[in-house]
Write an enzyme that holds these catalytic residues in place. Sequence first.
Site, PDB file in Angstrom:
ATOM      1  N   CYS A  88       0.827  -1.211   0.000  1.00  0.00           N
ATOM      2  CA  CYS A  88       0.000   0.000   0.000  1.00  0.00           C
ATOM      3  C   CYS A  88       0.866   1.268   0.000  1.00  0.00           C
ATOM      4  CB  CYS A  88      -0.984  -0.034   1.160  1.00  0.00           C
ATOM      5  SG  CYS A  88      -2.375   1.116   0.942  1.00  0.00           S
ATOM      6  N   HIS A 127      -3.685  -5.235   0.283  1.00  0.00           N
ATOM      7  CA  HIS A 127      -3.216  -5.633   1.618  1.00  0.00           C
ATOM      8  C   HIS A 127      -3.290  -7.154   1.798  1.00  0.00           C
ATOM      9  CE1 HIS A 127      -2.761  -1.761   3.784  1.00  0.00           C
ATOM     10  NE2 HIS A 127      -3.639  -1.329   2.890  1.00  0.00           N
ATOM     11  N   GLU A 144      -1.927  -8.927   4.051  1.00  0.00           N
ATOM     12  CA  GLU A 144      -1.876  -9.314   5.466  1.00  0.00           C
ATOM     13  C   GLU A 144      -3.226  -9.243   6.161  1.00  0.00           C
ATOM     14  OE1 GLU A 144      -2.182  -5.001   5.860  1.00  0.00           O
ATOM     15  OE2 GLU A 144      -1.201  -6.335   4.424  1.00  0.00           O
TER      16      GLU A 144
END
Length: 407
Positions: free
Chosen positions: A199, A312, A314
Amino acid sequence: MSSHFLSNSPSTPTTKASDRQNDTSVSLPSTSTSSSISPDMWNYLWIPFLISLSKELTLARSATAITSPSILLPSQLVDDSPSAPRCPASDTNLNYRPVIGILSHPGDGASGRLNNATNASYIAASYVKFVESAGARVIPLIYNEPREILFEKLNLVNGVLFTGGWAKTGLYFDTAKAIFKEVLARNDAGFHFPVYAICLGFEILTMIISEDNQILETYNATDQASTLQFMENISIEGTVFQRFPPVLLKKLSTDCLVMQNHHYGISPQRFQENEHLSSFFEILTNSADEDNQVYVSTVQARNYPVTAFQWHPEKNAFEWGLSMIPHSEDAIQVTQHVANFFVSEARKSLNRPPARRVLDNLIYNYSPTFCGKAGKGYDEVYIFAEPETPNNTRCAVHGNCHGRVKL
């Protein structure tokens, strides 16, 4: 003992035929008669049952023998002598204890609600868990530490992760740029050193490599689940997607398995028009925001172990505050495959610093703070804030250094 109990045939009846014809009354048998007949009745009942059960067991054993081969222990398949090896030798070209450095971001991750110190910085715990899930440990690279300490920590890690956030100027940008330049230099010198940029990390690398701090464009992609559209004729060999099962690769382009949460990005056209970007990175995927505006979502360096994500990876497994984070089984597999690739690249790093120095600087020296009750943002963060005194530039030789390198 009555012989009737052991007999396999019924006793011969003694009543005469004439008696049976003349006896028209119906009466219950006496107790003595019942006791003498009961064993024979049991014989009639048990013998057919046992015969039937024996046949069923025989058929079951036959079916098992046909459909299920015998299961043999490993000792029955290979030489069981003491000299036989039990495990293959480890690959000496790989580092099985990799450590990832994660750059902290200004603030506390909760707009000052947790810590409003001017020198506070944080790392969302989801990034730490992301790395740990693939078999690596984490050392925090605190962005506003003295540069010599920061670069000492770089000597303790096997890869670097740049997180999401908002800071694109000032000390944070300068620190990220210095670390990235050092990473490239180490790779150029022959030391394998991977980078993941997520990001904000993607955006900063775009600015650094393009040499244009105004290259980013605005997009409407906050709290959005989206697909990834692969570039035509792209080869995924050697990329973050190389180990994805074919079915999951297809679902990435049809199902919303990734999470976007950004205001900025770069269009494929602008990306390709910048010679620095197009020569350094290859575009792997694009995505579209809520207004159907297309932006570059995944890139990989052509000549370096550097991968950048506008999305993202994660969050799917480790964040719960935003409503559009995908949590399906497929989405969790995406997180795991992306993490696995990063750590597999870190294992190629042969940097093996002293174990004691690694232990002194691991993120385990800190405790995460739960901030998920607010219902938005991060669930947990690690916060780094120390007294702003001249003595905190150097750590004492003895005692807990709170994650700092012992100099």
